[in-house]
Write a protein that holds these residues in place. Structure first.
Motif, PDB file in Angstrom:
ATOM      1  N   GLY A 157       6.229  11.040  22.858  1.00  0.00           N
ATOM      2  CA  GLY A 157       4.832  11.453  23.486  1.00  0.00           C
ATOM      3  C   GLY A 157       3.549  11.436  22.439  1.00  0.00           C
ATOM      4  N   CYS A 158       4.203  11.195  21.328  1.00  0.00           N
ATOM      5  CA  CYS A 158       2.884  11.549  20.385  1.00  0.00           C
ATOM      6  C   CYS A 158       2.174  10.154  20.081  1.00  0.00           C
ATOM      7  N   GLU A 159       0.988  10.359  19.472  1.00  0.00           N
ATOM      8  CA  GLU A 159       0.253   9.310  19.432  1.00  0.00           C
ATOM      9  C   GLU A 159       0.834   8.004  18.527  1.00  0.00           C
ATOM     10  N   MET A 160       1.784   8.347  17.622  1.00  0.00           N
ATOM     11  CA  MET A 160       2.218   7.209  16.714  1.00  0.00           C
ATOM     12  C   MET A 160       3.416   6.663  17.553  1.00  0.00           C
TER      13      MET A 160
ATOM     14  N   LEU B 280       0.957  -1.300  -0.023  1.00  0.00           N
ATOM     15  CA  LEU B 280       0.096   0.071   0.168  1.00  0.00           C
ATOM     16  C   LEU B 280       0.841   1.090   0.062  1.00  0.00           C
ATOM     17  N   HIS B 281       0.245   2.167  -0.380  1.00  0.00           N
ATOM     18  CA  HIS B 281       0.959   3.590  -0.399  1.00  0.00           C
ATOM     19  C   HIS B 281       0.585   4.640   0.289  1.00  0.00           C
ATOM     20  N   ARG B 282       1.430   5.439   0.637  1.00  0.00           N
ATOM     21  CA  ARG B 282       0.883   6.667   1.779  1.00  0.00           C
ATOM     22  C   ARG B 282       0.114   6.368   2.959  1.00  0.00           C
ATOM     23  N   CYS B 283       0.723   5.382   3.584  1.00  0.00           N
ATOM     24  CA  CYS B 283       0.314   4.561   4.665  1.00  0.00           C
ATOM     25  C   CYS B 283       1.021   4.975   6.008  1.00  0.00           C
ATOM     26  N   LEU B 284       1.804   6.068   6.091  1.00  0.00           N
ATOM     27  CA  LEU B 284       2.873   6.269   7.169  1.00  0.00           C
ATOM     28  C   LEU B 284       3.878   5.153   7.800  1.00  0.00           C
TER      29      LEU B 284
ATOM     30  N   PRO C 142       2.965  13.683  14.252  1.00  0.00           N
ATOM     31  CA  PRO C 142       4.253  14.423  14.685  1.00  0.00           C
ATOM     32  C   PRO C 142       4.499  15.456  13.516  1.00  0.00           C
ATOM     33  N   ARG C 143       4.755  16.664  13.983  1.00  0.00           N
ATOM     34  CA  ARG C 143       5.210  17.708  12.891  1.00  0.00           C
ATOM     35  C   ARG C 143       6.445  17.500  12.152  1.00  0.00           C
ATOM     36  N   ASP C 144       7.377  16.786  12.779  1.00  0.00           N
ATOM     37  CA  ASP C 144       8.464  16.267  12.106  1.00  0.00           C
ATOM     38  C   ASP C 144       8.989  15.048  12.715  1.00  0.00           C
ATOM     39  N   LEU C 145      10.003  14.245  12.067  1.00  0.00           N
ATOM     40  CA  LEU C 145      10.539  13.281  12.727  1.00  0.00           C
ATOM     41  C   LEU C 145      11.554  13.237  13.662  1.00  0.00           C
ATOM     42  N   ASN C 146      11.885  14.700  14.065  1.00  0.00           N
ATOM     43  CA  ASN C 146      12.773  15.072  15.110  1.00  0.00           C
ATOM     44  C   ASN C 146      12.209  14.845  16.648  1.00  0.00           C
TER      45      ASN C 146
ATOM     46  N   LEU D 104      13.807  13.071   3.243  1.00  0.00           N
ATOM     47  CA  LEU D 104      14.295  13.058   4.718  1.00  0.00           C
ATOM     48  C   LEU D 104      15.059  14.404   5.200  1.00  0.00           C
ATOM     49  N   GLU D 105      15.626  14.948   4.068  1.00  0.00           N
ATOM     50  CA  GLU D 105      16.485  16.285   4.263  1.00  0.00           C
ATOM     51  C   GLU D 105      15.497  17.189   4.681  1.00  0.00           C
ATOM     52  N   GLN D 106      14.543  17.324   4.088  1.00  0.00           N
ATOM     53  CA  GLN D 106      13.657  18.379   4.456  1.00  0.00           C
ATOM     54  C   GLN D 106      12.844  17.986   5.689  1.00  0.00           C
ATOM     55  N   ILE D 107      12.427  16.562   5.978  1.00  0.00           N
ATOM     56  CA  ILE D 107      11.724  16.368   6.960  1.00  0.00           C
ATOM     57  C   ILE D 107      12.553  16.552   8.121  1.00  0.00           C
ATOM     58  N   LEU D 108      13.799  16.295   8.173  1.00  0.00           N
ATOM     59  CA  LEU D 108      14.679  16.311   9.423  1.00  0.00           C
ATOM     60  C   LEU D 108      15.141  17.648   9.596  1.00  0.00           C
ATOM     61  N   SER D 109      15.167  18.475   8.578  1.00  0.00           N
ATOM     62  CA  SER D 109      15.834  19.854   8.432  1.00  0.00           C
ATOM     63  C   SER D 109      17.369  19.804   8.563  1.00  0.00           C
TER      64      SER D 109
END
Length: 333
Positions: A314-317, A132-136, A306-310, A165-170
């Motif tokens: 404590g988040c739901e995921m 599946l795609h776009r499934c987190l 989560p707003r980013d992977l850093n 990941l470059e953008q997601i992790l800043s």
């Protein structure tokens, strides 16, 4: 094996000792650290105990130090300026991960990096894959790796064509996975040294920067993947999280090498049809053992991702992944 020695020298005492503390807290940093706040005390120590790497503030550096018993010198600068010929340097207020990476790169270039040390436990490859795609999937893989990294040495490999990941992790990666792929003909020890030089640390988990061009990953054949996994088996890591995607050659064989496989599922008709076809293909190609090691994950409807992977604590995921791992350890299906 006795660890190599790193000397830190900075007349700014507070900085020198804070950097020493930060580096010494990293369990995977293979250096004994000596700290000095003056060139005089540094020189007296080096006469008795040479070091493999000297990390020194630019204002404290003197030309004659090139002849002191330090195999390599790295200058800590506060503003960019020309360096003496052949000298390495890094910004003084770079993150600790970047400073560590520069030290490791410099030591490796000089042949002083100790060989990777195997852990007491055999390495475990955990595969993350769903048709599946776009499934987190990447978010779940990243969260799972960081949870494991609380108590174990973990490496995360993203094998998507476009990970972002470059953008997601800043972060800006200086090297990427493609560089490693070009050197797969080398010995496992050399492959691991290259991997060590390129990894970034995110909340305790090592991340190999994904290939900027995912087509490099797609061109790897099954034999090359097996050679890479064999090399990783001799590394210091206890867990390697493989964030897999369609198009990876030999993906079923890679999944067969995994001790655990996590497959995200959904209940809609299209998703169920895709999953049914995937499972039938595994059976018809004699990979039923992959199915037996697979944990199907039905993600709940998260109210907030989560707003980013850093920042995942404590988040739901994270709470979902913690319960998922606890269930796995308890042997629940």
């Amino acid at each position: 094996m006795k660890r190599n020695r790193l000397a830190i020298c900075d007349s700014e005492q507070e900085y020198a000792y804070r950097l020493m503390d930060a580096l010494s807290q990293r369990a995977d940093f293979p250096f004994e650290i000596l700290t000095f706040t003056s060139a005089e005390t540094l020189y007296e120590s080096l006469r008795e105990r040479p070091v493999q790497v000297l990390l020194i503030a630019r204002p404290d550096f003197r030309e004659e130090m090139k002849d002191w018993p330090a195999s390599k010198i790295i200058l800590l600068w506060e503003q960019e300026e020309p360096f003496p010929a052949g000298m390495a340097g890094i910004g003084k207020y770079s993150g600790v991960s970047r400073i560590q990476k520069k030290i490791m790169e410099t030591a490796a270039e000089n042949g002083n990096l100790p060989p990777p040390v195997r852990t007491d436990h055999p390495i475990q490859f955990w595969g993350m894959y769903t048709p599946l795609h776009r499934c987190l999937q990447t978010t779940l893989a990243f969260v799972t790796g960081q949870i494991l990294a609380r108590n174990h040495k973990v490496l995360y490999l993203n094998l998507e064509c476009y990970s972002g990941l470059e953008q997601i992790l800043s972060r800006s990666f200086e090297a990427d996975f493609s560089e490693l792929l070009y050197h797969l003909t080398e010995t496992p020890e050399e492959i691991l040294k290259r991997l060590c030089r390129m990894t970034e640390n995110v909340n305790g988990m090592d991340v190999a920067p994904p290939a900027f061009s995912g087509f490099d990953v797609l061109k790897m054949n099954q034999q090359e993947w097996m050679w890479l996994l064999e090399a990783l088996g001799a590394s210091r890591y206890e867990y390697v999280i493989l964030d897999l995607s369609d198009g990876v050659q030999g993906i079923f064989e890679i999944l067969r090498r995994c001790s655990r496989i996590f497959t995200i599922i959904r209940e809609d008709a299209f998703s169920e049809a895709k999953l049914t076809q995937y499972e039938e293909l595994l059976r018809k190609t004699d990979y039923e053992d992959v199915l037996q090691k697979t944990k199907k994950c039905m993600l709940p409807a998260f109210t907030k991702l989560p707003r980013d992977l850093n920042h995942l604590d404590g988040c739901e995921m994270t709470r979902f992944a913690e319960k998922m791992l606890q269930a796995q350890e308890a042997g629940e299906v």
